[in-house]
Enzyme design. Structure first.
Site, short mmCIF file in Angstrom:
data_model
loop_
_atom_site.label_atom_id
_atom_site.label_comp_id
_atom_site.label_asym_id
_atom_site.label_seq_id
_atom_site.Cartn_x
_atom_site.Cartn_y
_atom_site.Cartn_z
N LYS A 1 0.85 -1.21 0.00
CA LYS A 1 0.00 0.00 0.00
C LYS A 1 0.87 1.25 0.00
CE LYS A 1 -1.68 1.41 4.11
NZ LYS A 1 -1.31 2.77 4.50
N ASN A 2 1.92 1.24 0.84
CA ASN A 2 2.71 2.46 1.04
C ASN A 2 3.71 2.72 -0.08
OD1 ASN A 2 1.21 2.85 3.28
ND2 ASN A 2 2.78 2.21 4.74
N ARG B 1 -5.26 10.41 5.35
CA ARG B 1 -4.28 11.40 5.83
C ARG B 1 -3.10 11.51 4.87
NH1 ARG B 1 -7.97 13.40 8.41
NH2 ARG B 1 -8.95 12.05 9.92
N CYS C 1 -5.02 12.31 13.23
CA CYS C 1 -5.60 11.03 12.81
C CYS C 1 -5.45 10.08 13.99
CB CYS C 1 -4.87 10.49 11.59
SG CYS C 1 -3.33 9.71 12.01
N ARG D 1 -0.74 14.68 12.62
CA ARG D 1 0.09 14.30 11.46
C ARG D 1 0.65 15.60 10.88
NH1 ARG D 1 -1.10 8.90 10.00
NH2 ARG D 1 0.63 8.87 8.54
N PRO D 2 1.69 16.16 11.53
CA PRO D 2 2.25 17.43 11.03
C PRO D 2 2.84 17.25 9.63
CG PRO D 2 3.67 16.46 12.69
CD PRO D 2 2.43 15.62 12.65
N ASP E 1 5.03 19.86 8.52
CA ASP E 1 6.03 20.96 8.47
C ASP E 1 7.23 20.59 7.61
OD1 ASP E 1 6.23 19.10 10.69
OD2 ASP E 1 8.05 20.16 11.22
N LEU E 2 7.68 19.34 7.69
CA LEU E 2 8.86 18.95 6.91
C LEU E 2 8.56 19.00 5.41
CD1 LEU E 2 10.05 15.89 9.07
CD2 LEU E 2 10.89 18.26 9.16
N ASP F 1 4.91 0.18 11.81
CA ASP F 1 3.65 -0.44 11.36
C ASP F 1 3.52 -1.88 11.80
OD1 ASP F 1 3.60 1.31 8.15
OD2 ASP F 1 3.19 1.95 10.20
N ILE G 1 8.20 6.41 16.74
CA ILE G 1 7.80 7.14 15.53
C ILE G 1 6.54 7.95 15.72
CG2 ILE G 1 7.25 6.92 13.06
CD1 ILE G 1 10.13 6.10 13.71
N ARG H 1 -8.35 -0.80 4.92
CA ARG H 1 -7.50 0.26 4.38
C ARG H 1 -6.15 -0.31 3.94
NH1 ARG H 1 -6.35 4.81 8.24
NH2 ARG H 1 -4.88 5.11 6.55
#
Ligand code: EPZ
Length: 417
Positions: free
Chosen positions: A22-23, A92, A116, A121-122, A124-125, A306, A328, A398
């Site tokens: 998925k990722n 997200r 979430c 879930r920032p 900024d990066l 995960d 994480i 999902r």
């Protein structure tokens, strides 16, 4: 909304093909926007997150069709540069579209992914990096407006944290930027390497993916290609956990064992026999697992966050104490309370969870709170005495393609109602 009924203490046996990752599929689907052409993606799992991704592509004007596990996307007719909040909220990780839309259209309008189930879930990066590539980004009322009317320019970006999504967004945006982009402290996950492989097949010039420094030489344009998505290492780890808790022996096909380099030793320490041969992993579990002392989640190649939840389910019935440190995400222990309903002895405080193995778990109605937490509850239910009911499969689907069918094929008694 479906529920899952799992009758525990059944042995598993046989072999199972592991689905595509998925990722890896998600960022590659976003990247198909860049080539303004047709791309054929094989081994795309049938998951609700992938469906949302396809919906976003279609909303932007792309043509997408699914043929079994193959997705054909054509981004020639793309006209949109905006993703509505309703679609952003469904997944997200749709922030991964930002770099692709910006590079293709010169503008992009999205909303903040918002909090979430894993905590805030920032992004900024992501935003700091795109600003370094020349994007002007303003944020108001939860909407992000990006523009780079004269295109993006290559730059050096040092990531404060090896964020997977930020690394992917930069690789995608930098592929069509003018000049060279160097990402230091980049994420090293196999999904990053798969994205680089796809981009290079499209004519991009990405090197160093999978190492700490990724270099992208911007090119004028990209063309379509065909690509096969890598296997899902987290689904593989989850199926291994299912075999481990039921004292079973199963064979996983179409996996890449090297992607589980920090996961397999945990199963061996728990007393499992793990043999890897080419694209296969054979796991044979003992009647009773041993505890595996300490599991710290870290960026790849360390132990993947995960896999923390499914492997914690395994620890609940292992003999002895196992300590987890989740480095994480700050809120990734929602499955702990539910595991305790099944009789597990777990105490979580901040990033640490201490699991005292118990002799047996007992069925109970449990609630799913997030994707990998749901997987943990399924694993625990497989070894609990009696029939466990999980309230919803909406999180599970999902990330796991027909997990109930897969487990039934291996001999489990699992019913979706
Ligand atoms: C990807 O999420 C995966 N999702 C996650 O898998 C996975 O858990 C995660 O990487 C870590 O491996 C997809 O690939 C679609 P990050 P991502 O950016 O990119 C903080 C699953 O179950 N951070 O590496 O969102 C962030 O808050 C999902 O399949 C910032 O502070 O992960 C988190 O604490 C869950 N600022 C940490 O970094 C930023 O701008 C890791 O995030 C970005 C991230």
């Amino acid at each position: 909304m479906s529920k899952l009924l799992i009758e525990g203490q059944r042995k598993l046996r046989g072999e199972v093909r592991v689905q595509g990752a998925k990722n890896s599929a998600l960022p590659i689907l976003a990247a198909t926007i860049l080539c303004g052409d047709e791309s054929v993606l094989h081994n795309c799992p049938c998951l609700s997150d992938i469906d949302v991704c396809v919906e976003i592509l279609r909303y932007l004007g792309c043509r997408v069709s699914r043929h079994g596990h193959t997705l054909v996307t054509d981004s020639r007719p793309m006209t949109g540069d905006e993703i509505p909040t309703s679609l952003m909220r469904q997944m997200r990780s749709s922030i991964i579209f930002l770099g692709a839309i910006l590079a293709r259209c010169g503008r992009a309008y999205l909303s903040f992914p918002g909090g979430c189930e894993l905590g805030p879930r920032p992004i900024d990066l992501h935003l700091d990096a795109l600003r370094k590539l020349g994007a002007e980004i303003t944020e108001h009322h939860g909407r992000i407006c990006c523009s780079a009317p004269s295109g993006l320019c290559g730059a050096s970006v040092a990531l404060a944290f090896p964020s997977v999504g930020a690394t992917e967004n930069i690789m995608i945006a930098a592929s069509l930027a003018k000049g060279t982009t160097i990402i230091t402290n980049a994420a090293r996950e196999p999904e990053i390497v798969d994205l680089a492989d796809y981009l290079n097949k499209c004519g991009a010039c990405v090197s160093g993916a999978g190492e700490g420094t990724v270099i992208i030489e911007g090119v004028g344009s990209l063309h379509g290609t065909s690509h096969t998505i890598i296997p899902d290492r987290i689904v593989a780890a989850t199926l291994m956990s299912a075999a481990a808790v039921t004292g079973s022996e199963i064979l996983l096909r179409d996996v890449i064992p090297s992607h589980l380099g920090s996961v397999i030793p945990v199963f061996e320490e728990a007393g499992c026999q793990v043999d890897t041969q080419g694209g296969r992993i054979n796991i044979s579990a003992p009647q009773r697992l041993r505890s595996f002392r300490m599991v710290r989640t870290t960026p790849y190649p360390g132990f993947p966050t995960d896999a923390q939840a499914p492997v914690m389910a395994m620890a609940t019935v292992a003999k002895g104490t196992t300590v987890f440190v989740e480095n994480i995400f700050e809120n990734r222990y929602k499955h702990v309370e539910e595991l305790k309903r099944l009789g597990a002895n777990v105490s979580a405080e901040g990033r640490v969870a201490v699991v005292e193995g118990v002799g047996e778990l007992f069925s109970a109605p449990v609630q799913a709170w997030d994707l990998r937490g749901s997987a943990a509850l399924v694993v625990a239910a497989l070894c609990a005495q009696g029939v466990t009911e999980m309230d919803t499969t909406s999180f599970l689907q999902r990330g796991y393609e027909d997990l109930d069918v897969t487990l039934r094929d291996l001999g489990a008694v699992v019913k979706k109602i």
